[in-house]
Design a protein around this motif. Structure first.
Motif, PDB file in Angstrom:
ATOM      1  N   UNK A 154       0.629  -0.885   0.227  1.00 25.10           N
ATOM      2  CA  UNK A 154      -0.284  -0.032   0.377  1.00 25.10           C
ATOM      3  C   UNK A 154       0.873   1.234   0.018  1.00 25.10           C
ATOM      4  N   UNK A 155       1.869   1.371   1.209  1.00 29.22           N
ATOM      5  CA  UNK A 155       2.568   2.406   1.032  1.00 29.22           C
ATOM      6  C   UNK A 155       3.916   2.929  -0.046  1.00 29.22           C
ATOM      7  N   UNK A 156       3.689   2.072  -0.948  1.00 27.68           N
ATOM      8  CA  UNK A 156       4.429   2.012  -2.194  1.00 27.68           C
ATOM      9  C   UNK A 156       3.760   2.523  -3.246  1.00 27.68           C
ATOM     10  N   UNK A 174      -5.882  -4.907   3.353  1.00 26.16           N
ATOM     11  CA  UNK A 174      -5.597  -3.589   3.745  1.00 26.16           C
ATOM     12  C   UNK A 174      -6.170  -3.320   2.796  1.00 26.16           C
ATOM     13  N   UNK A 175      -7.630  -2.801   3.200  1.00 34.76           N
ATOM     14  CA  UNK A 175      -8.691  -2.671   2.169  1.00 34.76           C
ATOM     15  C   UNK A 175      -8.350  -1.383   1.265  1.00 34.76           C
ATOM     16  N   UNK A 176      -7.447  -0.459   1.383  1.00 32.51           N
ATOM     17  CA  UNK A 176      -7.182   0.497   0.978  1.00 32.51           C
ATOM     18  C   UNK A 176      -6.673   0.674  -0.930  1.00 32.51           C
ATOM     19  N   UNK A 177      -5.637  -0.710  -0.488  1.00 30.72           N
ATOM     20  CA  UNK A 177      -5.297  -1.162  -2.438  1.00 30.72           C
ATOM     21  C   UNK A 177      -5.955  -1.060  -3.410  1.00 30.72           C
ATOM     22  N   UNK A 194      -3.680   4.234  -9.108  1.00 31.11           N
ATOM     23  CA  UNK A 194      -2.317   4.249 -10.675  1.00 31.11           C
ATOM     24  C   UNK A 194      -2.640   3.928 -11.946  1.00 31.11           C
ATOM     25  N   UNK A 195      -3.417   2.550 -11.982  1.00 30.79           N
ATOM     26  CA  UNK A 195      -3.951   2.677 -13.035  1.00 30.79           C
ATOM     27  C   UNK A 195      -4.326   3.325 -13.924  1.00 30.79           C
ATOM     28  N   UNK A 196      -5.286   4.283 -13.322  1.00 34.79           N
ATOM     29  CA  UNK A 196      -6.035   5.079 -14.019  1.00 34.79           C
ATOM     30  C   UNK A 196      -5.027   6.505 -14.883  1.00 34.79           C
ATOM     31  N   UNK A 197      -4.148   6.736 -13.473  1.00 40.29           N
ATOM     32  CA  UNK A 197      -3.507   7.897 -13.660  1.00 40.29           C
ATOM     33  C   UNK A 197      -2.152   7.366 -14.896  1.00 40.29           C
ATOM     34  N   UNK A 198      -2.065   6.192 -14.829  1.00 40.49           N
ATOM     35  CA  UNK A 198      -0.577   6.082 -15.535  1.00 40.49           C
ATOM     36  C   UNK A 198      -0.974   5.474 -16.702  1.00 40.49           C
TER      37      UNK A 198
END
Length: 171
Positions: free
Chosen positions: A11-13, A91-94, A101-105
Motif C-alpha cells: 500500500x505504501x509503495x 489492507x482494503x485501501x489497496x 495508479x492504473x488510471x493515472x498511468x
C-alpha cells in the motif's frame, strides 16, 4: 514478512507511485501547454523531470513484478492485480490506490502520446518552412527565366535581349 506487513508495505509503495504518477501527469500537462504555445524554453527541463519520473516508476514496477513473482503470482500486470486482490483482504485501501495508479498511468500515457503527436506536427510544419526557405535561397543564387524580377531586384539574364542586367534602385 507477514501477510499483513506485505499488504501495508505494498500500500505504501503504491501510494508513493500514485503521487509520482500524478506529478507526471502535471508535468505532461505543462509540457502540452508549452507545445501548444510554442514556448520551447521550458521543454528541456520538463523532459528531464519527466524522464526521471518515468524511470522511477519503471524501476518500482519491476520491483513489484519481482515481489508478486516471489509471492507466487505471474510476473506481469495480471499477476500484480491478483496479488493486490489477495493482499487487499488485509489492507482494503489497496483496491482504490491500485485502481487510481492504473488510471493515472493510463492518463499519463495518453497525454504523452498526444504530446508526441504535437511535436511531430510542429516538426512537419518547421520542415515545410525550411524547405520553402531553402528553395528560395537556391532560386536567389540560380535565377531562372521565371524569375524576371529576382529577389535582389534585378532581372534574369534570360529576360533581357541586350546583355546587361539592370538593377532596381531604391532610395
Amino acid at each position: 514478512m507477514s501477510h499483513v506487513a506485505a499488504a501495508k508495505n505494498l500500500y505504501n509503495n503504491l501510494a508513493y507511485e500514485c503521487e509520482t504518477a500524478m506529478a507526471l501527469v502535471d508535468i505532461l500537462l505543462e509540457e502540452q501547454a508549452c507545445l501548444v504555445k510554442m514556448e520551447t524554453g521550458a521543454l528541456n527541463s520538463l523532459a528531464t523531470r519527466k524522464e526521471a519520473m518515468m524511470l522511477d516508476l519503471e524501476k518500482r514496477y519491476l520491483a513489484n513484478i519481482e515481489l508478486s513473482k516471489a509471492a507466487g503470482f505471474a510476473p506481469d500486470l495480471d499477476g500484480i492485480a491478483l496479488w493486490v486482490d489477495v493482499l487487499a483482504a488485509d489492507e482494503p485501501r489497496l483496491f482504490g490506490t491500485y485502481s487510481t495508479l492504473r488510471s493515472t498511468l493510463t492518463h499519463a500515457q495518453r497525454l504523452n502520446t498526444t504530446n508526441g503527436e504535437l511535436v511531430t506536427e510542429q516538426l512537419a510544419g518547421l520542415q515545410e518552412r525550411i524547405s520553402i526557405l531553402t528553395a528560395a535561397a537556391v532560386a536567389e543564387q540560380k535565377p531562372t527565366a521565371s524569375d524576371t524580377y529576382g529577389p535582389k531586384g534585378g532581372m534574369a539574364q534570360s529576360a533581357l535581349t541586350g546583355g546587361a542586367m539592370p538593377r532596381a534602385v531604391i532610395r
